[in-house]
Design a protein around this motif. Structure first.
Motif, mmCIF file in Angstrom:
data_model
loop_
_atom_site.group_PDB
_atom_site.id
_atom_site.type_symbol
_atom_site.label_atom_id
_atom_site.label_comp_id
_atom_site.label_asym_id
_atom_site.label_seq_id
_atom_site.Cartn_x
_atom_site.Cartn_y
_atom_site.Cartn_z
ATOM 1 N N ASN A 228 22.677 56.190 21.035
ATOM 2 C CA ASN A 228 23.475 56.903 19.965
ATOM 3 C C ASN A 228 24.511 57.659 20.366
ATOM 4 O O ASN A 228 25.437 58.045 19.473
ATOM 5 C CB ASN A 228 22.466 57.731 19.317
ATOM 6 N N ASP A 229 24.452 58.200 21.757
ATOM 7 C CA ASP A 229 25.779 58.740 22.224
ATOM 8 C C ASP A 229 27.173 57.774 22.239
ATOM 9 O O ASP A 229 28.059 58.493 22.553
ATOM 10 C CB ASP A 229 25.491 59.068 23.608
ATOM 11 N N GLN A 230 26.802 56.549 22.304
ATOM 12 C CA GLN A 230 27.994 55.788 22.447
ATOM 13 C C GLN A 230 28.592 55.270 21.075
ATOM 14 O O GLN A 230 29.532 54.510 21.003
ATOM 15 C CB GLN A 230 27.497 54.322 23.053
ATOM 16 N N LYS A 231 28.112 55.618 19.952
ATOM 17 C CA LYS A 231 28.291 55.274 18.694
ATOM 18 C C LYS A 231 29.860 55.854 18.432
ATOM 19 O O LYS A 231 30.046 56.866 18.803
ATOM 20 C CB LYS A 231 27.460 55.834 17.573
ATOM 21 N N GLY A 232 30.588 54.869 17.854
ATOM 22 C CA GLY A 232 32.087 55.214 17.700
ATOM 23 C C GLY A 232 33.105 55.270 18.831
ATOM 24 O O GLY A 232 34.251 55.464 18.742
ATOM 25 N N ALA A 233 32.579 55.031 20.122
ATOM 26 C CA ALA A 233 33.271 54.985 21.261
ATOM 27 C C ALA A 233 34.260 53.735 21.128
ATOM 28 O O ALA A 233 35.399 53.859 21.744
ATOM 29 C CB ALA A 233 32.506 54.972 22.564
ATOM 30 N N LEU A 234 33.735 52.696 20.650
ATOM 31 C CA LEU A 234 34.678 51.401 20.773
ATOM 32 C C LEU A 234 35.743 51.663 19.792
ATOM 33 O O LEU A 234 37.070 51.126 20.153
ATOM 34 C CB LEU A 234 33.716 50.316 20.443
ATOM 35 N N LEU A 235 35.595 52.238 18.739
ATOM 36 C CA LEU A 235 36.598 52.424 17.455
ATOM 37 C C LEU A 235 37.549 53.406 18.363
ATOM 38 O O LEU A 235 38.872 53.373 17.762
ATOM 39 C CB LEU A 235 35.914 53.207 16.369
ATOM 40 N N LEU A 236 37.326 54.468 18.918
ATOM 41 C CA LEU A 236 38.074 55.340 19.504
ATOM 42 C C LEU A 236 39.145 54.755 20.391
ATOM 43 O O LEU A 236 40.065 54.873 20.615
ATOM 44 C CB LEU A 236 37.518 56.511 20.193
ATOM 45 N N GLU A 237 38.434 53.739 21.407
ATOM 46 C CA GLU A 237 38.942 52.987 22.468
ATOM 47 C C GLU A 237 40.361 52.197 21.589
ATOM 48 O O GLU A 237 41.432 52.009 22.059
ATOM 49 C CB GLU A 237 38.188 52.159 23.107
ATOM 50 N N VAL A 238 39.583 51.342 20.489
ATOM 51 C CA VAL A 238 40.718 50.765 19.908
ATOM 52 C C VAL A 238 41.919 51.491 19.432
ATOM 53 O O VAL A 238 42.923 50.878 19.500
ATOM 54 C CB VAL A 238 39.772 49.930 18.929
ATOM 55 N N LEU A 239 41.497 52.547 18.763
ATOM 56 C CA LEU A 239 42.638 53.538 18.165
ATOM 57 C C LEU A 239 43.592 53.864 19.371
ATOM 58 O O LEU A 239 44.726 53.945 19.191
ATOM 59 C CB LEU A 239 42.072 54.539 17.489
ATOM 60 N N ILE A 240 42.997 54.279 20.391
ATOM 61 C CA ILE A 240 43.836 54.435 21.540
ATOM 62 C C ILE A 240 44.877 53.515 22.219
ATOM 63 O O ILE A 240 45.906 53.854 22.173
ATOM 64 C CB ILE A 240 42.942 55.350 22.552
ATOM 65 N N SER A 241 44.298 52.316 21.824
ATOM 66 C CA SER A 241 44.972 51.044 22.590
ATOM 67 C C SER A 241 46.119 50.729 21.270
ATOM 68 O O SER A 241 47.053 50.487 21.846
ATOM 69 C CB SER A 241 44.011 49.898 22.417
ATOM 70 N N MET A 242 45.760 50.958 20.134
ATOM 71 C CA MET A 242 46.810 50.759 19.122
ATOM 72 C C MET A 242 47.968 51.702 19.189
ATOM 73 O O MET A 242 49.052 51.532 19.022
ATOM 74 C CB MET A 242 46.308 50.798 17.860
#
Length: 155
Positions: A29-43
């Protein structure tokens, strides 16, 4: 130096701790949203890179237009020099009609002239040297006037 049994015990303990961390449902559960954050930073990083490329292209176009204007100024000044050599005189009063026609070509930006262009032919000095000056204002925000000066003397 540590003994082998002690090293094995430490390694075994480390493996147990890592397994417990990996299989703990709370960590998932600690990892939820981490991928979205990584994608936003990459964009965001990609957007800044793209913005830099666009700015570089705009600057390249500006340099190209400036070089074209400088080349055109040199050609226009050379045209007046050729007229003087063809007439075999550097006396501006005997070339008044040619100078007036040349000045109108320099000022007409739509027909091989320069933006806000002016052309002047100075009077001959004691050595018979005449200065031909072409001045123009490049298109752009608060750009200073550019000037091209050439001198001619009858051979």
């Amino acid at each position: 130096m540590l003994h082998r049994p002690l090293l094995r015990a430490k390694r075994h303990h480390l493996l147990r701790v890592l397994k417990r961390i990996m299989h703990n449902p709370a960590n998932k559960n600690d990892q939820k949203g981490a991928l979205l954050l990584e994608v936003l930073i990459s964009m965001l990083i990609f957007s800044f890179a793209l913005l830099g490329l666009v700015a570089m292209m705009a600057r390249a176009v500006q340099f190209s237009v400036d070089a074209e204007d400088r080349n055109r100024a040199a050609l226009l000044a050379n045209e007046m020099v050729s007229t003087m050599w063809a007439q075999k005189t550097v006396n501006a009063s005997s070339l008044s009609s040619e100078i007036t026609a040349w000045q109108s070509r320099v000022a007409d930006a739509t027909a091989s002239g320069l933006p806000s262009g002016t052309g002047t032919v100075g009077a001959a000095n004691g050595d018979g040297v005449v200065a031909i000056t072409v001045t123009w204002s490049p298109v752009g925000p608060s750009s200073p006037d550019h000037t091209y000066v050439t001198q001619v003397v009858m051979p």
